[in-house]
Design a protein around this motif. Structure first.
Motif, short mmCIF file in Angstrom:
data_model
loop_
_atom_site.label_atom_id
_atom_site.label_comp_id
_atom_site.label_asym_id
_atom_site.label_seq_id
_atom_site.Cartn_x
_atom_site.Cartn_y
_atom_site.Cartn_z
N SER A 142 0.83 -1.21 0.00
CA SER A 142 0.00 0.00 0.00
C SER A 142 0.86 1.27 0.00
CB SER A 142 -0.95 0.00 1.19
OG SER A 142 -0.23 0.10 2.39
N GLN A 143 2.08 1.17 0.54
CA GLN A 143 2.96 2.33 0.57
C GLN A 143 3.69 2.52 -0.76
OE1 GLN A 143 5.68 2.33 3.89
NE2 GLN A 143 4.15 1.36 5.20
N PHE A 144 3.97 1.43 -1.44
CA PHE A 144 4.78 1.48 -2.65
C PHE A 144 4.08 0.74 -3.77
CE2 PHE A 144 7.45 1.22 1.13
CZ PHE A 144 8.03 2.47 1.07
N VAL A 145 4.42 1.06 -4.97
CA VAL A 145 3.83 0.39 -6.12
C VAL A 145 4.53 -0.96 -6.28
CG1 VAL A 145 3.38 0.53 -8.58
CG2 VAL A 145 3.38 2.61 -7.22
N MET A 146 3.81 -2.01 -5.88
CA MET A 146 4.33 -3.36 -6.00
C MET A 146 3.24 -4.19 -6.66
SD MET A 146 6.05 -3.88 -2.26
CE MET A 146 7.30 -5.08 -2.62
N SER A 147 3.65 -5.20 -7.41
CA SER A 147 2.64 -6.02 -8.09
C SER A 147 1.82 -6.78 -7.06
CB SER A 147 3.32 -6.99 -9.06
OG SER A 147 4.15 -7.87 -8.35
N LYS A 148 0.55 -6.96 -7.39
CA LYS A 148 -0.34 -7.68 -6.49
C LYS A 148 -0.53 -9.10 -7.00
CE LYS A 148 -2.85 -3.60 -5.08
NZ LYS A 148 -2.57 -3.35 -3.74
N LYS A 149 -0.86 -9.99 -6.06
CA LYS A 149 -1.05 -11.40 -6.39
C LYS A 149 -2.13 -11.54 -7.46
CE LYS A 149 -1.66 -15.79 -4.06
NZ LYS A 149 -1.91 -16.47 -2.81
N GLY A 150 -1.92 -12.46 -8.39
CA GLY A 150 -2.90 -12.70 -9.43
C GLY A 150 -2.61 -11.91 -10.70
N ARG A 151 -1.64 -11.06 -10.70
CA ARG A 151 -1.30 -10.27 -11.89
C ARG A 151 0.10 -10.60 -12.35
NH1 ARG A 151 -3.22 -4.48 -9.61
NH2 ARG A 151 -5.25 -5.15 -8.90
N GLY A 152 0.51 -11.83 -12.15
CA GLY A 152 1.85 -12.23 -12.56
C GLY A 152 2.91 -11.82 -11.56
N GLY A 153 2.48 -11.42 -10.39
CA GLY A 153 3.42 -10.97 -9.38
C GLY A 153 3.86 -12.08 -8.46
N ARG A 154 4.19 -11.75 -7.27
CA ARG A 154 4.74 -12.64 -6.26
C ARG A 154 3.69 -13.66 -5.80
NH1 ARG A 154 8.80 -11.21 -3.13
NH2 ARG A 154 8.73 -9.06 -3.76
N ARG A 155 4.14 -14.91 -5.62
CA ARG A 155 3.25 -15.96 -5.15
C ARG A 155 3.44 -16.24 -3.66
NH1 ARG A 155 5.08 -17.39 -10.02
NH2 ARG A 155 3.56 -17.57 -11.67
N LEU A 156 4.63 -15.98 -3.15
CA LEU A 156 4.94 -16.20 -1.75
C LEU A 156 5.23 -14.87 -1.07
CD1 LEU A 156 7.45 -19.18 -2.19
CD2 LEU A 156 5.05 -19.33 -1.50
N LEU A 157 5.05 -14.85 0.23
CA LEU A 157 5.43 -13.65 0.97
C LEU A 157 6.94 -13.49 0.90
CD1 LEU A 157 3.08 -14.13 4.04
CD2 LEU A 157 2.90 -12.36 2.27
N PRO A 158 7.41 -12.26 0.74
CA PRO A 158 8.85 -12.05 0.55
C PRO A 158 9.66 -12.23 1.83
CG PRO A 158 7.70 -9.96 0.59
CD PRO A 158 6.65 -11.02 0.65
#
Length: 180
Positions: free
Chosen positions: A73-89
């Motif tokens: 929410s603070q930074f522009v990061m890809s959200k799950k389901g849009r080809g982004g991260r599958r696991l918590l970093p």
């Protein structure tokens, strides 16, 4: 000589902007470190997985869903389901970043780690300096409170003296007859 060329390649501000404050610790995301090392995040994570004994909980930990949501929410990061991260970093503390240099044995990783450790040290010194300043400010506030209390006492005594002065005083001394 490599260090001078390298330092101009990645400004300290870029590295500083990748340091977050989570769980009362300064940490860096695995993906940000991978970007700095110019490797894929999965390569970094694989190297860590192969050497997991080198990364106890105070060197590296996985973000909770709430912590990750706060970051997204603070930074522009890809959200799950849009080809982004599958696991918590995973995130690495200062000690974890130091340990990465022994796991990722490249000149790039070594130089980046040197720079990151220097930046962590600068941040620590700034925090210490700020703590000293805060302590001095608290001392001054306490002194002002004490002075304020002392001033109230002085004004109270002055008020009492003024009240005593306003009361009619009985004359003392010799009164000749016919004068009073």
């Amino acid at each position: 000589m490599i260090e001078k060329d390298f330092k101009s390649f990645i400004p300290d501000e870029v590295v500083m902007n990748k340091i977050y404050y989570i769980r009362n610790q300064k940490v860096m995301l695995a993906s940000d470190l991978a970007d700095l090392y110019q490797i894929e995040t999965r390569v970094l994570n694989q190297a860590v997985s192969r050497n997991i004994k080198r990364f106890p909980g105070d060197f590296m930990f996985q973000l909770t869903p709430e912590e990750y949501e706060s970051l997204t929410s603070q930074f522009v990061m890809s959200k799950k389901g849009r080809g982004g991260r599958r696991l918590l970093p995973n995130v690495f503390t200062e000690h974890g970043v130091l340990m990465l240099s022994s796991v990722l044995n490249s000149d790039q990783a070594i130089q980046i780690n040197i720079q990151i450790v220097r930046i962590f040290t600068k941040i620590r010194m700034l925090l210490i300096d700020n703590a000293d300043i805060r302590t001095e400010i608290e001392k001054i506030k306490n002194q002002l409170k004490n002075q304020s209390a002392n001033m109230e006492v002085v004004f109270k005594y002055l008020d009492e003296l003024m009240e005593q002065k306003e009361k009619p005083r009985t004359q003392i001394g010799y009164k000749p007859e016919g004068f009073g």
